[in-house]
Write a protein that holds these residues in place. Structure first.
Motif, PDB file in Angstrom:
ATOM      1  N   LYS A   1       9.632  97.037 -23.445  1.00  0.00           N
ATOM      2  CA  LYS A   1      10.880  97.606 -22.918  1.00  0.00           C
ATOM      3  C   LYS A   1      10.812  99.131 -22.889  1.00  0.00           C
ATOM      4  O   LYS A   1      11.200  99.770 -21.897  1.00  0.00           O
ATOM      5  N   ASP A   2      10.326  99.735 -23.965  1.00  0.00           N
ATOM      6  CA  ASP A   2      10.191 101.200 -24.008  1.00  0.00           C
ATOM      7  C   ASP A   2       9.201 101.688 -22.951  1.00  0.00           C
ATOM      8  O   ASP A   2       9.416 102.739 -22.331  1.00  0.00           O
ATOM      9  N   SER A   3       8.131 100.929 -22.748  1.00  0.00           N
ATOM     10  CA  SER A   3       7.143 101.317 -21.745  1.00  0.00           C
ATOM     11  C   SER A   3       7.733 101.277 -20.342  1.00  0.00           C
ATOM     12  O   SER A   3       7.457 102.150 -19.514  1.00  0.00           O
ATOM     13  N   VAL A   4       8.555 100.272 -20.061  1.00  0.00           N
ATOM     14  CA  VAL A   4       9.204 100.172 -18.748  1.00  0.00           C
ATOM     15  C   VAL A   4      10.111 101.370 -18.516  1.00  0.00           C
ATOM     16  O   VAL A   4      10.161 101.937 -17.415  1.00  0.00           O
ATOM     17  N   ARG A   5      10.825 101.779 -19.545  1.00  0.00           N
ATOM     18  CA  ARG A   5      11.742 102.920 -19.411  1.00  0.00           C
ATOM     19  C   ARG A   5      11.015 104.199 -19.010  1.00  0.00           C
ATOM     20  O   ARG A   5      11.581 105.065 -18.340  1.00  0.00           O
ATOM     21  N   GLU A   6       9.772 104.326 -19.438  1.00  0.00           N
ATOM     22  CA  GLU A   6       9.020 105.539 -19.167  1.00  0.00           C
ATOM     23  C   GLU A   6       8.318 105.521 -17.809  1.00  0.00           C
ATOM     24  O   GLU A   6       7.718 106.509 -17.409  1.00  0.00           O
ATOM     25  N   SER A   7       8.388 104.416 -17.095  1.00  0.00           N
ATOM     26  CA  SER A   7       7.670 104.280 -15.836  1.00  0.00           C
ATOM     27  C   SER A   7       8.369 105.053 -14.721  1.00  0.00           C
ATOM     28  O   SER A   7       9.602 105.166 -14.699  1.00  0.00           O
ATOM     29  N   GLY A   8       7.577 105.547 -13.771  1.00  0.00           N
ATOM     30  CA  GLY A   8       8.136 106.269 -12.634  1.00  0.00           C
ATOM     31  C   GLY A   8       8.602 105.372 -11.507  1.00  0.00           C
ATOM     32  O   GLY A   8       9.421 105.780 -10.675  1.00  0.00           O
ATOM     33  N   VAL A   9       8.089 104.132 -11.453  1.00  0.00           N
ATOM     34  CA  VAL A   9       8.489 103.172 -10.419  1.00  0.00           C
ATOM     35  C   VAL A   9       8.733 101.830 -11.110  1.00  0.00           C
ATOM     36  O   VAL A   9       7.863 101.323 -11.817  1.00  0.00           O
ATOM     37  N   ILE A  10       9.915 101.261 -10.902  1.00  0.00           N
ATOM     38  CA  ILE A  10      10.292 100.001 -11.543  1.00  0.00           C
ATOM     39  C   ILE A  10      10.814  99.059 -10.462  1.00  0.00           C
ATOM     40  O   ILE A  10      11.716  99.413  -9.700  1.00  0.00           O
ATOM     41  N   TYR A  11      10.251  97.859 -10.420  1.00  0.00           N
ATOM     42  CA  TYR A  11      10.664  96.838  -9.460  1.00  0.00           C
ATOM     43  C   TYR A  11      11.592  95.855 -10.176  1.00  0.00           C
ATOM     44  O   TYR A  11      11.218  95.270 -11.198  1.00  0.00           O
ATOM     45  N   CYS A  12      12.804  95.674  -9.639  1.00  0.00           N
ATOM     46  CA  CYS A  12      13.842  94.908 -10.331  1.00  0.00           C
ATOM     47  C   CYS A  12      14.338  93.755  -9.464  1.00  0.00           C
ATOM     48  O   CYS A  12      14.391  93.856  -8.242  1.00  0.00           O
ATOM     49  N   ASP A  13      14.721  92.690 -10.145  1.00  0.00           N
ATOM     50  CA  ASP A  13      15.361  91.563  -9.451  1.00  0.00           C
ATOM     51  C   ASP A  13      16.045  90.699 -10.492  1.00  0.00           C
ATOM     52  O   ASP A  13      15.790  90.828 -11.704  1.00  0.00           O
ATOM     53  N   GLU A  14      16.884  89.778 -10.054  1.00  0.00           N
ATOM     54  CA  GLU A  14      17.605  88.895 -10.971  1.00  0.00           C
ATOM     55  C   GLU A  14      17.936  87.583 -10.268  1.00  0.00           C
ATOM     56  O   GLU A  14      18.018  87.517  -9.031  1.00  0.00           O
ATOM     57  N   THR A  15      18.095  86.518 -11.052  1.00  0.00           N
ATOM     58  CA  THR A  15      18.492  85.230 -10.513  1.00  0.00           C
ATOM     59  C   THR A  15      19.215  84.450 -11.591  1.00  0.00           C
ATOM     60  O   THR A  15      19.098  84.751 -12.792  1.00  0.00           O
ATOM     61  N   GLY A  16      19.959  83.448 -11.204  1.00  0.00           N
ATOM     62  CA  GLY A  16      20.748  82.668 -12.149  1.00  0.00           C
ATOM     63  C   GLY A  16      19.884  81.859 -13.108  1.00  0.00           C
ATOM     64  O   GLY A  16      18.835  81.338 -12.731  1.00  0.00           O
ATOM     65  N   PHE A  17      20.350  81.760 -14.353  1.00  0.00           N
ATOM     66  CA  PHE A  17      19.656  80.966 -15.374  1.00  0.00           C
ATOM     67  C   PHE A  17      20.714  80.470 -16.354  1.00  0.00           C
ATOM     68  O   PHE A  17      21.227  81.237 -17.165  1.00  0.00           O
ATOM     69  N   PRO A  18      21.076  79.177 -16.308  1.00  0.00           N
ATOM     70  CA  PRO A  18      22.169  78.685 -17.149  1.00  0.00           C
ATOM     71  C   PRO A  18      21.823  78.698 -18.632  1.00  0.00           C
ATOM     72  O   PRO A  18      20.692  78.404 -19.019  1.00  0.00           O
ATOM     73  N   VAL A  19      22.826  79.029 -19.443  1.00  0.00           N
ATOM     74  CA  VAL A  19      22.701  78.998 -20.899  1.00  0.00           C
ATOM     75  C   VAL A  19      23.889  78.219 -21.450  1.00  0.00           C
ATOM     76  O   VAL A  19      25.038  78.630 -21.260  1.00  0.00           O
ATOM     77  N   ASP A  20      23.593  77.105 -22.101  1.00  0.00           N
ATOM     78  CA  ASP A  20      24.638  76.244 -22.668  1.00  0.00           C
ATOM     79  C   ASP A  20      25.682  75.868 -21.619  1.00  0.00           C
ATOM     80  O   ASP A  20      26.880  75.821 -21.901  1.00  0.00           O
ATOM     81  N   GLY A  21      25.229  75.623 -20.401  1.00  0.00           N
ATOM     82  CA  GLY A  21      26.119  75.194 -19.324  1.00  0.00           C
ATOM     83  C   GLY A  21      26.825  76.309 -18.597  1.00  0.00           C
ATOM     84  O   GLY A  21      27.482  76.050 -17.575  1.00  0.00           O
ATOM     85  N   ASP A  22      26.746  77.541 -19.081  1.00  0.00           N
ATOM     86  CA  ASP A  22      27.408  78.679 -18.434  1.00  0.00           C
ATOM     87  C   ASP A  22      26.393  79.494 -17.642  1.00  0.00           C
ATOM     88  O   ASP A  22      25.224  79.592 -18.027  1.00  0.00           O
ATOM     89  N   GLN A  23      26.869  80.098 -16.558  1.00  0.00           N
ATOM     90  CA  GLN A  23      25.979  80.876 -15.714  1.00  0.00           C
ATOM     91  C   GLN A  23      25.580  82.179 -16.392  1.00  0.00           C
ATOM     92  O   GLN A  23      26.424  82.971 -16.823  1.00  0.00           O
ATOM     93  N   HIS A  24      24.296  82.398 -16.549  1.00  0.00           N
ATOM     94  CA  HIS A  24      23.726  83.662 -16.998  1.00  0.00           C
ATOM     95  C   HIS A  24      22.735  84.119 -15.944  1.00  0.00           C
ATOM     96  O   HIS A  24      22.482  83.424 -14.956  1.00  0.00           O
ATOM     97  N   TRP A  25      22.133  85.280 -16.182  1.00  0.00           N
ATOM     98  CA  TRP A  25      21.196  85.844 -15.213  1.00  0.00           C
ATOM     99  C   TRP A  25      19.942  86.306 -15.940  1.00  0.00           C
ATOM    100  O   TRP A  25      20.030  86.965 -16.986  1.00  0.00           O
ATOM    101  N   VAL A  26      18.799  85.936 -15.403  1.00  0.00           N
ATOM    102  CA  VAL A  26      17.540  86.457 -15.929  1.00  0.00           C
ATOM    103  C   VAL A  26      17.122  87.612 -15.031  1.00  0.00           C
ATOM    104  O   VAL A  26      17.051  87.483 -13.810  1.00  0.00           O
ATOM    105  N   TRP A  27      16.905  88.760 -15.653  1.00  0.00           N
ATOM    106  CA  TRP A  27      16.506  89.978 -14.965  1.00  0.00           C
ATOM    107  C   TRP A  27      15.027  90.229 -15.223  1.00  0.00           C
ATOM    108  O   TRP A  27      14.526  89.956 -16.323  1.00  0.00           O
ATOM    109  N   THR A  28      14.334  90.750 -14.236  1.00  0.00           N
ATOM    110  CA  THR A  28      12.944  91.139 -14.425  1.00  0.00           C
ATOM    111  C   THR A  28      12.759  92.595 -14.011  1.00  0.00           C
ATOM    112  O   THR A  28      13.383  93.070 -13.050  1.00  0.00           O
TER     113      THR A  28
END
Length: 491
Positions: free
Chosen positions: A245-272
């Motif tokens: 996580k610390d290494s990602v913060r220091e990067s000059g270019v970061i590629y991001c995306d997210e999609t749904g991922f249920p947790v205990d029946g409720d909608q959550h989101w997994v981010w990359t």
């Protein structure tokens, strides 16, 4: 005035008028009731139309993969509300089948992997002749074949560690340790590593792993035991997870995306979050910019670039973006197939992207990059300045207009890709696990999932071997001051 036969005033006309007013009043009430009914029916039909149009998007949507569109005799799949599956079809995949025929190319000499040295040799002298129904026992020569197999059950090694316990001169009680003897549980580092890899690389649910323990190791365990084993691995890897996580913060270019991922029946989101060296995953109940602040910090470096799609959380968090051209070109192609007036837009966008990527590959100087970006910006502005009739075409041009400051970052930043395919490929693995596992059940499960997913993906991105890396962490390292003689094993 009319009068009766006896000359008295008549009463027939007022009675007729009174009856007429009653009839009109009844008709008016009937029309009002019919109008109210038709209004209600119209509202219900409009709701039904909106529902059907939403369902139609499963079939006709630029970002819906063919596996979700259904077909003849195959209804569209539905993984839940607000699922963003554009990541399923962007970019290439080393595991996907190519358009070329399998096998070696024409004219290329084939090769066969040499067999390993045998651990044992089995000589078979008897042979049966089916023609004359005889058993032959005196071979003229032997034909060798090397066979590779595994024993079942797979042999396991059970080691008893007798750890010295003594009191230091300072009064502290000290117990010796050994890198292959975990502090918790009775399973060693190799078995812990394989269990974690089967889950987060092989995508095996806990129940399936428990069955493998029974079939292959002849050591029955419960799915809960498998879960606890992965938890022990995740606990030891958590510091490395935070380091990614610390290494990602220091990067000059970061590629991001997210999609749904249920947790205990409720909608959550997994981010990359993907960089040249790291792949970081986090799961959150929010899809907002607060997640970006939690991962990347309150303020990202001003000159850092986020590559992303058009989700509103990204411009809310950071100003310097690279919008994904793969999404834009795919949507332009889709709209052009439905509306003739969009054909020129699609053609211009595809030609422009091809020209810009070819220009970028030439590695021109910064001044040339600035000029080319300005020219491309004028081209995009000209596209959105025209008037269009179809609603879908207008929406496409509005999308281009909203990202005018973010489509061309890659032209002046050589290290930035024009697409967000890196993040989408990383997210595809999470989509597959979502389909296999069906979701997660607890916050502890979330912590295990994001930790192990991050570390396995990061090791692979860095060209490291995940089994070796796991063993280096789970096996531990002994301090140099400890003498080699102190590790004597009692057999």
């Amino acid at each position: 005035m009319l009068s009766g036969r006896d000359g008295s005033p008549g009463t027939k006309v007022p009675a007729i008028r009174s009856a007429g007013r009653t009839i009109y009043r009844q008709r008016n009430l009937a029309l009002l009731a019919e109008n109210a009914f038709l209004r209600q029916q119209n509202a219900e039909l409009n709701e039904r139309i909106e529902e059907l149009e939403t369902r139609l998007k499963q079939y006709e949507n630029a970002h819906t993969p063919s596996s979700k569109q259904g077909g003849a005799g195959q209804p569209p799949q539905n993984d839940g509300p607000d699922q963003d599956d554009a990541n399923d079809e962007a970019g290439g995949d080393s595991d996907a089948a190519s358009d070329s025929s399998p096998g070696r190319n024409p004219g290329h000499d084939g090769t066969t992997q040499p067999p390993p040295d045998p651990d044992r040799t089995v000589r078979v002298g008897e042979a049966y002749c089916p023609n004359c129904d005889r058993v032959l026992t005196d071979p003229d020569e032997y034909v060798s074949r090397v066979i590779i197999d595994i024993p079942l059950p797979i042999p396991t090694e059970v080691t008893k560690y007798e750890l010295g316990k003594q009191e230091c001169s300072c009064g502290n009680e000290v117990v010796a340790d050994h890198p292959d003897c975990p502090a918790t549980g009775r399973f060693g580092p190799r078995l812990l590593a394989q269990t974690a890899l089967l889950r987060y690389h092989g995508r095996l649910p806990h129940r399936k792993q428990a069955e493998l323990f029974d079939w292959q190791l002849d050591h029955p365990v419960s799915p809960a035991t498998i879960y606890n084993m992965t938890k022990r691995v995740a606990d030891q890897l958590r510091p490395a997870y935070e380091a990614v996580k610390d290494s990602v913060r220091e990067s000059g270019v970061i590629y991001c995306d997210e999609t749904g991922f249920p947790v205990d029946g409720d909608q959550h989101w997994v981010w990359t979050f993907v960089t040249d060296e790291d792949v970081f995953y986090t799961i959150d109940e929010s899809r907002g910019s607060q997640v970006l602040e939690d991962v990347l910090g309150d303020e990202l470096a001003e000159d850092a670039t986020l590559s992303c799609d058009g989700w509103s959380a990204y411009p809310s968090y950071h100003g310097k973006l690279q919008r994904c051209w793969a999404h834009l070109l795919r949507e332009a192609t889709y709209v052009a197939e439905r509306h003739e007036e969009a054909e020129s837009i699609s053609e211009v966008l595809h030609d422009l992207h091809d020209d810009l990527t070819a220009f970028d590959e030439e590695d021109p100087p910064a001044s040339a990059r600035e000029r080319r970006r300005a020219q491309a910006a004028l081209c995009l502005e000209e596209l959105v300045r025209a008037d269009y009739e179809a609603k879908e075409v207008t929406q496409l041009t509005e999308k281009i207009r909203n990202g005018l400051g973010c489509w061309l970052t890659f032209v002046t930043e050589p290290e930035v890709d024009s697409t967000n395919n890196r993040a989408e490929r990383a997210l595809r693995e999470q989509v597959v696990m979502r389909k296999v596992f069906g979701g997660l059940r607890s916050e502890a499960g979330v912590r295990i999932h994001e930790t192990l997913s991050t570390m396995v993906a990061t090791w692979e991105r860095r060209g490291l071997d995940p089994p070796d890396q796991l063993m280096s962490v789970l096996g531990g390292e002994r301090p140099d001051s400890q003498a080699e003689a102190s590790t004597t094993e009692l057999r």
